[in-house]
Motif scaffolding. Sequence first.
Motif, short mmCIF file in Angstrom:
data_model
loop_
_atom_site.label_atom_id
_atom_site.label_comp_id
_atom_site.label_asym_id
_atom_site.label_seq_id
_atom_site.Cartn_x
_atom_site.Cartn_y
_atom_site.Cartn_z
N GLN A 129 0.83 -1.23 0.00
CA GLN A 129 0.00 0.00 0.00
C GLN A 129 0.85 1.26 0.00
N ARG A 130 2.04 1.18 -0.59
CA ARG A 130 2.89 2.38 -0.66
C ARG A 130 2.67 3.06 -2.02
N PRO A 131 2.36 4.35 -2.01
CA PRO A 131 2.15 5.04 -3.29
C PRO A 131 3.48 5.36 -3.98
N ALA A 162 15.40 0.68 9.63
CA ALA A 162 14.88 0.60 8.26
C ALA A 162 13.61 1.44 8.09
N PHE A 163 13.47 2.08 6.94
CA PHE A 163 12.29 2.92 6.68
C PHE A 163 11.55 2.45 5.43
N CYS A 164 11.53 1.14 5.22
CA CYS A 164 10.87 0.60 4.02
C CYS A 164 9.35 0.77 4.09
N ALA A 165 8.80 0.87 5.31
CA ALA A 165 7.33 0.84 5.48
C ALA A 165 6.63 1.89 4.64
N ASP A 166 7.28 3.07 4.49
CA ASP A 166 6.60 4.05 3.63
C ASP A 166 7.51 4.54 2.50
N CYS A 167 8.27 3.59 1.97
CA CYS A 167 9.17 3.94 0.85
C CYS A 167 8.36 4.12 -0.43
N ASN A 168 8.35 5.34 -0.93
CA ASN A 168 7.53 5.65 -2.12
C ASN A 168 8.40 6.01 -3.31
N ARG A 169 9.62 5.43 -3.36
CA ARG A 169 10.61 5.81 -4.36
C ARG A 169 10.82 4.75 -5.43
N ALA A 170 10.92 5.21 -6.65
CA ALA A 170 11.35 4.36 -7.76
C ALA A 170 12.60 4.99 -8.36
N ARG A 171 13.43 4.18 -8.99
CA ARG A 171 14.68 4.66 -9.57
C ARG A 171 14.80 4.23 -11.02
N LEU A 172 15.11 5.19 -11.86
CA LEU A 172 15.26 4.93 -13.29
C LEU A 172 16.74 5.01 -13.63
N CYS A 219 13.87 -0.63 -5.75
CA CYS A 219 14.55 -0.55 -4.46
C CYS A 219 16.03 -0.26 -4.71
N LEU A 220 16.65 0.49 -3.79
CA LEU A 220 18.08 0.81 -3.93
C LEU A 220 18.92 -0.46 -3.93
N PHE A 221 18.39 -1.51 -3.32
CA PHE A 221 19.13 -2.77 -3.20
C PHE A 221 18.59 -3.85 -4.13
N ALA A 222 17.93 -3.40 -5.20
CA ALA A 222 17.36 -4.38 -6.14
C ALA A 222 18.46 -5.12 -6.89
N ALA A 256 3.06 -4.91 -8.35
CA ALA A 256 3.71 -6.16 -7.92
C ALA A 256 4.84 -5.91 -6.95
N ARG A 257 5.15 -4.66 -6.68
CA ARG A 257 6.32 -4.32 -5.85
C ARG A 257 6.11 -4.74 -4.40
N ASP A 258 7.14 -5.41 -3.83
CA ASP A 258 7.06 -5.80 -2.41
C ASP A 258 8.42 -5.61 -1.75
N ASP A 259 9.29 -4.82 -2.38
CA ASP A 259 10.66 -4.64 -1.88
C ASP A 259 10.69 -4.06 -0.46
N HIS A 260 11.59 -4.61 0.36
CA HIS A 260 11.78 -4.09 1.72
C HIS A 260 13.12 -4.60 2.26
N TYR A 261 14.16 -4.43 1.45
CA TYR A 261 15.47 -5.04 1.77
C TYR A 261 16.00 -4.63 3.14
N SER A 262 15.92 -3.35 3.48
CA SER A 262 16.51 -2.92 4.76
C SER A 262 15.84 -3.62 5.94
N GLU A 263 14.57 -3.86 5.83
CA GLU A 263 13.87 -4.61 6.89
C GLU A 263 14.40 -6.05 6.92
S1 SF4 Z 1 15.62 -0.74 1.21
FE1 SF4 Z 1 14.46 -0.52 -0.67
S2 SF4 Z 1 12.32 -0.59 -0.02
FE2 SF4 Z 1 13.55 -0.17 1.78
S3 SF4 Z 1 13.59 2.05 1.96
FE3 SF4 Z 1 15.40 1.46 0.79
S4 SF4 Z 1 14.78 1.60 -1.33
FE4 SF4 Z 1 12.93 1.56 -0.10
#
Ligand code: SF4
Length: 355
Positions: free
Chosen positions: A17-19, A274-284, A293-296, A325-332
């Motif tokens: 549910q992150r925009p 970790a602040f993934c809970a409200d991460c609303n960022r995409a990277r091109l 995700c930064l760690f994709a 389909a995004r579910d990234d939360h690497y820092s968590e």
């Molecule tokens: S680890 Fe990925 S999902 Fe979590 S805050 Fe960073 S970029 Fe967002």
Amino acid sequence: MWFTPRYDWGMLLDQRQRPLRDLRISVTDRCNFRCSYCMPKEVFNKDYAYLPHDHLLSFEEITRLARVFIEHGVQKIRLTGGEPLLRKNIEVLIEMLAKLSTLDGKPLDITLTTNGSLLKKKAQSLANSGLRRVTVSLDGLDDAIFKRMNDVDFPVSDVLEGIAAAQAAGLGQQAPIKINMVVKRGVNDDQIVPMAQHFKGTGIVLRFIEYMDVGSTNGWRMDEVVPSQDVIARIHAQMPLVALAPSAHGETAQRWAYADGSGEIGVISSVTQAFCADCNRARLSTEGRLFLCLFATQGQDLRALLRGTQSDADISAALQKIWHARDDHYSEQRANGQAPKIIQLKRVEMSYIGG
Ligand code: SF4
């Protein structure tokens, strides 16, 4: 303002549910620094295969994509790299983006992260082209320590002059200029208090970033991380601080104000808080791959859609599918020791997708 049809394709929410609100666009994979935590010299040397120019998205392609993202609710675009000021005529891109407005009719919030090496020369032209604010990376005030972090012979004084030029050009009027300092234990952590003292009372917001395991080449070790709590404690001991509320949803930095009212600092704690809970960022990436995700470990190719016969609506449909389909939360996952093996092994390089 040229006529741009408003599709208002609606806000996108991911599996958590992150925009999608914040788009970071890397405009080059090249840099004139070799920061050990991002582009270690041993890997990013003269034999490294940088992207050929025709692989890079053109300014028209970037602007077309930006419009599609805005129609899905993006309000902020951050230009990154590598070092974005190395991209020739970047002011032209900023002018094109500055003509776009968000769904609620506000000017697009355009910012840029730079190592400051070219800022003295470019600050005024960036401001004239519509850049609204800037973030400068600076990992110390002592030249020897600065060199140990960025592995090039570049004087701190030139970066400080670049920051002064940005202030003079008005890049700190609508929002304070921000300074990002990556803290690495045993390398530059003794610069924490001097940096705080230097920027205190200047209206510039200094943020301390926990050293992260970005990419797969920086040899990251947990014992080289200085937790943000320690950073705050070191500063508080000499310049008392009080906690501040976030200024925006999804903000990466925790804000602290000097108790004497002389300004604020921030800490970005991807490793220990970790602040993934409200991460609303995409990277091109520079060549049009979308990373969630930064760690994709991999990104989705949007350039093929841009260079094919697809319409904006087709690109929008692809974006909807990707973000939903995004579910990234690497820092968590890292924090609770559950990071999937694949991510532990092969993360995308930060210099390729920007911070
Ligand atoms: S680890 Fe990925 S999902 Fe979590 S805050 Fe960073 S970029 Fe967002």
